[in-house]
Design a protein around this motif. Structure first.
Motif, mmCIF file in Angstrom:
data_model
loop_
_atom_site.group_PDB
_atom_site.id
_atom_site.type_symbol
_atom_site.label_atom_id
_atom_site.label_comp_id
_atom_site.label_asym_id
_atom_site.label_seq_id
_atom_site.Cartn_x
_atom_site.Cartn_y
_atom_site.Cartn_z
ATOM 1 N N GLY A 92 50.957 54.190 23.104
ATOM 2 C CA GLY A 92 51.619 53.182 23.936
ATOM 3 C C GLY A 92 50.709 52.565 24.974
ATOM 4 N N GLU A 93 49.411 52.858 24.920
ATOM 5 C CA GLU A 93 48.476 52.374 25.933
ATOM 6 C C GLU A 93 47.937 50.995 25.542
ATOM 7 O OE1 GLU A 93 44.495 53.891 28.372
ATOM 8 O OE2 GLU A 93 45.322 55.085 26.715
ATOM 9 N N VAL A 94 47.999 50.054 26.507
ATOM 10 C CA VAL A 94 47.519 48.697 26.284
ATOM 11 C C VAL A 94 46.641 48.281 27.459
ATOM 12 C CG1 VAL A 94 48.155 46.277 25.918
ATOM 13 C CG2 VAL A 94 49.573 48.098 24.957
ATOM 14 N N ILE A 95 45.492 47.699 27.162
ATOM 15 C CA ILE A 95 44.558 47.234 28.190
ATOM 16 C C ILE A 95 44.669 45.714 28.268
ATOM 17 C CG2 ILE A 95 42.146 47.151 28.930
ATOM 18 C CD1 ILE A 95 41.696 49.644 27.139
ATOM 19 N N PHE A 96 45.060 45.206 29.429
ATOM 20 C CA PHE A 96 45.190 43.769 29.648
ATOM 21 C C PHE A 96 43.999 43.258 30.462
ATOM 22 C CE2 PHE A 96 49.546 45.182 29.027
ATOM 23 C CZ PHE A 96 50.088 44.195 28.227
ATOM 24 N N ASN A 97 43.610 42.031 30.173
ATOM 25 C CA ASN A 97 42.541 41.388 30.937
ATOM 26 C C ASN A 97 42.851 39.893 31.000
ATOM 27 O OD1 ASN A 97 40.253 41.014 32.422
ATOM 28 N ND2 ASN A 97 38.819 41.378 30.749
ATOM 29 N N SER A 98 43.116 39.386 32.200
ATOM 30 C CA SER A 98 43.503 37.985 32.364
ATOM 31 C C SER A 98 42.514 37.254 33.262
ATOM 32 C CB SER A 98 44.911 37.891 32.974
ATOM 33 O OG SER A 98 45.874 38.442 32.108
ATOM 34 N N SER A 99 42.400 35.959 33.022
ATOM 35 C CA SER A 99 41.541 35.111 33.846
ATOM 36 C C SER A 99 42.202 33.746 33.975
ATOM 37 C CB SER A 99 40.147 34.982 33.230
ATOM 38 O OG SER A 99 40.229 34.392 31.938
ATOM 39 N N ALA A 100 41.786 32.999 34.994
ATOM 40 C CA ALA A 100 42.322 31.647 35.201
ATOM 41 C C ALA A 100 41.430 30.900 36.183
ATOM 42 C CB ALA A 100 43.757 31.706 35.727
ATOM 43 N N ASP A 101 41.415 29.603 36.072
ATOM 44 C CA ASP A 101 40.704 28.780 37.049
ATOM 45 C C ASP A 101 41.499 28.736 38.349
ATOM 46 O OD1 ASP A 101 38.840 28.246 35.080
ATOM 47 O OD2 ASP A 101 39.781 26.342 34.489
ATOM 48 N N ASN A 102 40.804 28.767 39.475
ATOM 49 C CA ASN A 102 41.404 28.637 40.811
ATOM 50 C C ASN A 102 42.316 29.811 41.170
ATOM 51 O OD1 ASN A 102 40.263 25.975 40.766
ATOM 52 N ND2 ASN A 102 42.092 25.269 39.675
ATOM 53 N N SER A 103 42.086 30.981 40.599
ATOM 54 C CA SER A 103 42.935 32.142 40.894
ATOM 55 C C SER A 103 42.198 33.146 41.774
ATOM 56 C CB SER A 103 43.388 32.825 39.608
ATOM 57 O OG SER A 103 42.279 33.366 38.922
ATOM 58 N N LEU A 104 42.958 33.839 42.607
ATOM 59 C CA LEU A 104 42.427 34.887 43.468
ATOM 60 C C LEU A 104 42.895 36.268 43.039
ATOM 61 C CD1 LEU A 104 43.007 33.218 46.950
ATOM 62 C CD2 LEU A 104 40.897 33.260 45.616
ATOM 63 N N SER A 105 44.057 36.321 42.397
ATOM 64 C CA SER A 105 44.625 37.607 41.999
ATOM 65 C C SER A 105 45.639 37.368 40.893
ATOM 66 C CB SER A 105 45.297 38.295 43.204
ATOM 67 O OG SER A 105 45.785 39.571 42.846
ATOM 68 N N PHE A 106 46.123 38.481 40.298
ATOM 69 C CA PHE A 106 47.096 38.386 39.215
ATOM 70 C C PHE A 106 48.216 39.400 39.423
ATOM 71 C CE2 PHE A 106 43.177 36.704 37.564
ATOM 72 C CZ PHE A 106 43.562 35.630 36.773
#
Length: 289
Positions: A51-65
């Motif tokens: 059940g383990e999932v590794i997420f990795n997100s990115s975006a322009d003009n972002s400081l946090s998620f």
């Protein structure tokens, strides 16, 4: 200095207004959400059952998620987060990722993910945790080896440091109570303050007026009682307790997942990995009867 300027302005009735320039304030855009289901393969497309999932997100003009999963929110400043899903079988989950920019501007992207969970908690673990109804836990502060530190992925709990009995009585840790209910709800009675690292407390709960000590710890970070959810999983065959949101036990290290490294009917020793450093923290808990 700013407060002195304001006072001078008020005293003289009139004062030239100062302009501050913060740069362009833009809405986060081009959100990219990547995820890896641990153990996924051609034969097992939904993972190895952990059940383990590794997420990795990115975006322009972002400081946090911020990740929202099953009604619980998880702050991830870097965009990376590891999450343990616990519903048995293959389940489809909707994951909303919020990119947070300057001045709190936000953009959201939603993905759906299918994850396989093979683990079914043993009945005696459920009974230990909840007494098949409700059970209250606390740190076993009267004994040695109730709070300590070990190396990353170390085999020996408390190998680097172990607090002596009642050593941390000057903090807000020992009077906390943790209530586990059979319906999956979790309540943390804080007695109005908690103990933890300033770095993670401020990031996840917001800044406070309490100063950290020379180890970066806040002895009495102000926090009201709160409720979240708990669930159990077994990645790699290790019984693991996860709390939703920013819920935690004992000492705040920025992680909400605890390996159960030892347990008896009335006690358990938990291991949590510090969010940024990789150190292993250990907490010995005892049930109140």
């Amino acid at each position: 200095m700013k407060y002195k300027i304001i006072l001078l302005c008020l005293t003289l009735i009139s004062c030239q207004q100062e302009d501050y320039f913060f740069g362009d304030i833009k809405v986060p855009e081009n959100i990219n959400v990547e995820y890896q289901i641990v153990g996924a393969s051609t034969e097992r497309p939904y993972g190895d059952g952990s059940g383990e999932v590794i997420f990795n997100s990115s975006a322009d003009n972002s400081l946090s998620f911020n990740y929202s999963i099953k009604g619980a929110d998880y702050l991830a400043p870097s965009g990376q987060m590891v999450h343990l899903f616990s519903d048995p079988g293959v389940q489809t989950y909707t994951v909303s990722v919020v990119a947070i920019g300057v001045a709190g501007l936000k953009s959201t992207k939603t993905v759906q993910i299918d994850v396989y969970v093979e683990y079914i908690p043993p009945p005696d673990l459920i009974t230990m945790l909840t007494s098949d109804s409700q059970r209250t836990w606390r740190v076993k502060n009267e004994s040695p080896f109730h709070f300590g530190l070990g190396p990353f992925e170390g085999e020996e709990p408390f190998a680097w440091y172990s607090a002596a009995p009642n050593e941390k009585s000057y903090t807000g840790m020992y009077d906390d109570r943790y209530i586990f209910n059979i319906d999956g709800t979790f309540t943390h009675l804080t007695n109005e303050s908690v103990f933890g690292f300033e770095e993670y407390l401020n990031a996840d709960f917001g800044p406070s007026d309490q100063e950290a000590n020379n180890l970066g710890e806040v002895d009495h970070y102000p926090l009201e009682d709160y409720s979240e959810q708990w669930n159990l999983s077994g990645p790699g065959g290790v019984e693991t307790l996860s709390l939703t949101g920013n819920a935690f036990m004992s000492f705040y290290v920025g992680n909400h997942t605890y390996k159960i490294v030892e347990r008896t009917p009335n006690e358990m020793t938990l291991q949590a990995t510090e969010a940024d450093e990789g150190y292993e923290w250990y907490f010995r808990m005892i049930a109140e009867e």
